[in-house]
Enzyme design. Structure first.
Site, PDB file in Angstrom:
ATOM      1  NE  ARG A 120      -4.039  -2.131   2.209  1.00 26.30           N
ATOM      2  CZ  ARG A 120      -3.883  -2.686   3.122  1.00 26.30           C
ATOM      3  NH1 ARG A 120      -2.812  -2.588   3.969  1.00 26.30           N
ATOM      4  NH2 ARG A 120      -4.752  -3.776   3.099  1.00 26.30           N
ATOM      5  CE  LYS A 142      -1.592  13.228 -15.298  1.00 24.98           C
ATOM      6  NZ  LYS A 142      -2.132  13.160 -16.680  1.00 24.98           N
ATOM      7  CD  GLU A 184       5.512  14.474 -23.806  1.00 28.64           C
ATOM      8  OE1 GLU A 184       4.622  15.408 -23.526  1.00 28.64           O
ATOM      9  OE2 GLU A 184       4.945  13.289 -23.804  1.00 28.64           O
ATOM     10  CE  LYS A 226       4.251  16.424 -15.140  1.00 30.69           C
ATOM     11  NZ  LYS A 226       4.330  15.373 -16.105  1.00 30.69           N
ATOM     12  CD  GLU A 236      -5.052  15.422 -16.144  1.00 32.98           C
ATOM     13  OE1 GLU A 236      -3.989  14.790 -15.886  1.00 32.98           O
ATOM     14  OE2 GLU A 236      -5.683  14.974 -17.277  1.00 32.98           O
ATOM     15  NE  ARG A 240      -0.234  16.257 -13.504  1.00 34.61           N
ATOM     16  CZ  ARG A 240       0.379  15.475 -12.902  1.00 34.61           C
ATOM     17  NH1 ARG A 240       0.066  15.285 -11.607  1.00 34.61           N
ATOM     18  NH2 ARG A 240       1.237  14.736 -13.223  1.00 34.61           N
ATOM     19  CG  ASN A 244      -3.253  15.064 -20.612  1.00 31.05           C
ATOM     20  OD1 ASN A 244      -2.356  14.343 -20.281  1.00 31.05           O
ATOM     21  ND2 ASN A 244      -4.191  15.320 -19.701  1.00 31.05           N
ATOM     22  CG  HIS A 247      -0.668  13.613 -24.293  1.00 30.57           C
ATOM     23  ND1 HIS A 247       0.250  14.784 -24.563  1.00 30.57           N
ATOM     24  CD2 HIS A 247       0.442  12.819 -23.590  1.00 30.57           C
ATOM     25  CE1 HIS A 247       1.561  14.536 -24.308  1.00 30.57           C
ATOM     26  NE2 HIS A 247       1.509  13.350 -23.601  1.00 30.57           N
ATOM     27  CG  HIS A 251      -2.868   8.777 -24.960  1.00 33.34           C
ATOM     28  ND1 HIS A 251      -3.421   9.310 -23.689  1.00 33.34           N
ATOM     29  CD2 HIS A 251      -1.644   8.692 -24.687  1.00 33.34           C
ATOM     30  CE1 HIS A 251      -2.397   9.647 -22.789  1.00 33.34           C
ATOM     31  NE2 HIS A 251      -1.076   9.296 -23.651  1.00 33.34           N
ATOM     32  CG  HIS A 264       4.173   8.997 -25.264  1.00 32.56           C
ATOM     33  ND1 HIS A 264       2.886   8.895 -25.156  1.00 32.56           N
ATOM     34  CD2 HIS A 264       4.499  10.287 -24.442  1.00 32.56           C
ATOM     35  CE1 HIS A 264       2.388   9.987 -24.358  1.00 32.56           C
ATOM     36  NE2 HIS A 264       3.290  10.795 -24.022  1.00 32.56           N
TER      37      HIS A 264
END
Ligand SMILES: NC(=O)c1ccc[n+]([C@@H]2O[C@H](COP(=O)([O-])OP(=O)(O)OC[C@H]3O[C@@H](n4cnc5c(N)ncnc54)[C@H](O)[C@@H]3O)[C@@H](O)[C@H]2O)c1
Ligand SMILES: NC(=O)c1ccc[n+]([C@@H]2O[C@H](COP(=O)([O-])OP(=O)(O)OC[C@H]3O[C@@H](n4cnc5c(N)ncnc54)[C@H](O)[C@@H]3O)[C@@H](O)[C@H]2O)c1
Ligand SMILES: [Zn+2]
Ligand SMILES: [Zn+2]
Lengths: 362, 362
Positions: A120, A142, A184, A226, A236, A240, A244, A247, A251, A264
């Site tokens: 955990r 993330k 990026e 960032k 997010e 935030r 993306n 993206h 994606h 990517h």
């Protein structure tokens, strides 16, 4: 060495950027709650950088285990993650053993998620070895693995204790990967800093040539942006999402072609061109703006034209995106160069025109 | 209906305890960010309670999906968890779709962990259907799955939006499961409330007979104690560890025999007897105290004698426990009945004597 501080509501951590930091155990040690660590890396990076890190830790009396994973986005899965858990449990690693990610975004995302879940929550540290990881994935917490039906669908928000970005490690990075990282970098300019965008237009060749000063400046500027954005909105729920940019389209390209076909960063590059084209359709950018975007991306050695997925496939894959809300696709678009906004008002018509490439000028 | 409030540093949520709450959508609806839910349950509970819940949600215009998992602790694995992810993604469920756990601790732990990971965090709600889940697992945000080398080794701290404990659902619970739940109830008395322990000694038969008032009082008192402890220490850096009374031994029993052979509550029951015996070895409890513990556990229909795992097996399985720190086993022991403490000072000798059963009086 430059040190930035990422400030969250109830935590903060340093981001060190510089040269020859890999064996600087003084930067690591304060963040280990007990003298026990597990380095997670892959079969490409291990022969290059594992030994110096492992030796430096052992010299400090830190019990160090190593997990070497297979290399590639296609291994960013639960099965690979389980190799980390197996090794940790077989080695009797405790909840306070620190996981150290030594690698690019794939290793960083998986190690971070493993740390989030192991007993955990175990501590973890990012040592990003690709440009993409240094400017983006290692910062902000993330973490994720892929699911056959969607990229990064299973994961956690889980922050590292420290990020150590050693520019020297980029020397061995293949050119194609360097370019993917530049996607990026360009993203930051486009979404929030027109001045940085102009600096990139003047320095893109130096960056591709790995000029130390240029690289260090770019990494620093991206991490600053960032850190500021993540500090405002860790989970997010708002700003935030601007990170993306490119993206949602990107994606879909990655999933549509099968993970690993395009890098990517390459998918994000073509995705940013589509975002710019969409913004032009909405009247926010003009043709010259879009041309600037395309030209910079091209000079960075990146694709500017998305593959032809077919409209049904595009919509299907974008429908699984985490930015979908109440059934509506949400896009990050450009009000102007250097200013991104979120919009869920892109009509089907506009989307169809943009995706069929009718308005892409390159 | 009684409502408790679990207060955390930056969140709080209600725990509703009462009768006929299953279809009370007024308790659920305020916690759904969008009108979309996925009920996760198992093949035993579905025929009993799924239809009324599903219909109540649909009547309120809430788009409701259902995931029915196989029943059993042996299915508390990644493969089963993946059935949840598959269903959510195939159904285009979004990051704001609320996962509703309708079941015992196994369903609650898995659904909570799935919610923690789905798109890096979806909302979730607990509707516990076993006594154990109502008094313990549904409250406090511990979620997990098992790993072949250790129970609950992969998981997250992730809080539900609301807990709804409907006593009526306990009517169909098999006697053996009711007793297993009573193990955790007794745990609360032993670890922190001598008065409640005495109340249990007077009411254990009523509880086994499912007397509504007795059950409701016991659930309320346990949830109060759990809420107070978790409110002080969400991530188990201190006092929360006391809730693991009997669990270091108990987890070793579960892993040593193979998950599912003994019920969790049964393993904890025998584990509490071992903790009491260890406390007697250290001079904290006397023989009469240990006798009281054994007698109450026996009257609750629970085992008081652990299986013979063999010392090597015991130590091996306890070595994987999350309460290990810097190589030292940490035990939750009893200073006196109603007062637990954490100790990492149990000698090998004491452990060997206790585990070989030489000092267990029953
Ligand atoms: N967590 C986030 O916020 C975030 C942000 C952006 C991207 N990502 C994720 O990051 C991943 C992409 O990361 P990436 O581009 O770093 O890819 P990657 O991790 O696959 O690394 C690219 C390749 O370069 C190799 N490599 C890494 N460092 C090297 C070095 N110093 N020298 C030589 N070879 C080296 C790797 O072995 C790999 O083959 C994607 O999975 C993406 O989803 C995450
Ligand atoms: N998260 C926590 O804080 C925490 C605390 C304690 C235990 N746990 C976990 O909880 C699990 C044990 O939970 P459990 O004891 O509820 O077991 P369980 O979830 O396996 O349920 C026990 C059995 O009763 C059946 N059942 C459930 N409700 C029923 C009902 N109303 N009527 C008829 N049958 C019903 C189930 O299908 C199952 O067969 C373990 O995995 C344990 O690790 C977690
Ligand atoms: Zn990216
Ligand atoms: Zn328990």
């Amino acid at each position: 060495m430059i040190t930035l501080d990422l400030k969250l509501p109830d935590a903060h951590y340093p981001i060190h950027i510089g040269r020859n930091l890999l064996t600087r155990t003084d930067l690591l040690k304060p963040h280990l709650p007990i003298p026990s660590a597990a380095i997670v890396t892959n079969s490409t990076i291990a022969p290059l950088y594992l030994a110096p890190l492992e030796q430096a830790l052992k010299a400090e009396g830190i019990a160090t285990r190593v997990v070497v994973l297979p290399d590639g986005e296609s291994y960013k899965t639960w099965d690979t993650l389980n190799l980390i858990f197996d090794a940790l449990l077989a080695g009797n690693c405790e909840r306070k053993t620190t996981l150290i990610a030594l690698g690019g975004g794939v290793i960083g995302d998986m190690t971070g998620f493993a740390a989030a879940c192991y007993q955990r929550g175990a501590p973890f540290i990012q040592i990003p070895t690709t440009l993409l990881a240094q400017v983006d994935s290692s910062v902000g917490g993330k973490t994720a693995i892929n699911h056959p039906l969607g990229k990064n669908m299973i994961g956690a928000f889980y922050q590292p204790r420290v990020v150590i970005a050693d520019m020297v490690l980029l020397d061995t990075l293949p050119d194609r990967e360097l370019s993917a990282g530049l996607a990026e970098v360009i993203k930051y300019g486009l979404l929030g800093d027109a001045e940085f965008l102009a600096w990139l237009e003047s320095n893109i060749e130096q960056l591709r040539a790995r000029d130390p000063a240029a690289l260090e400046y770019a990494v620093k500027r991206c991490c600053e942006m960032k850190a500021e954005i993540v500090g405002q909105d860790e989970k997010e729920s708002g700003v935030r999402a601007l990170l993306n940019l490119g993206h949602t389209f990107g994606h879909a390209i990655e999933a549509g072609l099968g993970y690993g076909a395009w890098l990517h960063g390459e998918a994000v590059a073509a995705g940013m061109v589509l975002a710019a084209a969409t913004s032009q359709e909405l009247g926010w950018l003009n043709a010259a703006d879009v041309e600037r975007v395309i030209s910079l991306i091209q000079r960075a050695g990146l694709p500017v034209r998305a593959p032809d997925l077919g409209l049904t496939n595009w919509l299907e894959h974008m429908g699984h995106d985490k930015k979908v809300e109440q059934g509506k696709l949400r896009f990050v678009l450009l009000k102007q160069l250097g200013q991104a906004v979120i919009s869920s008002e892109v009509s089907h018509d506009v989307l169809q025109r943009v995706l069929s490439g009718q308005n892409v000028t390159a």
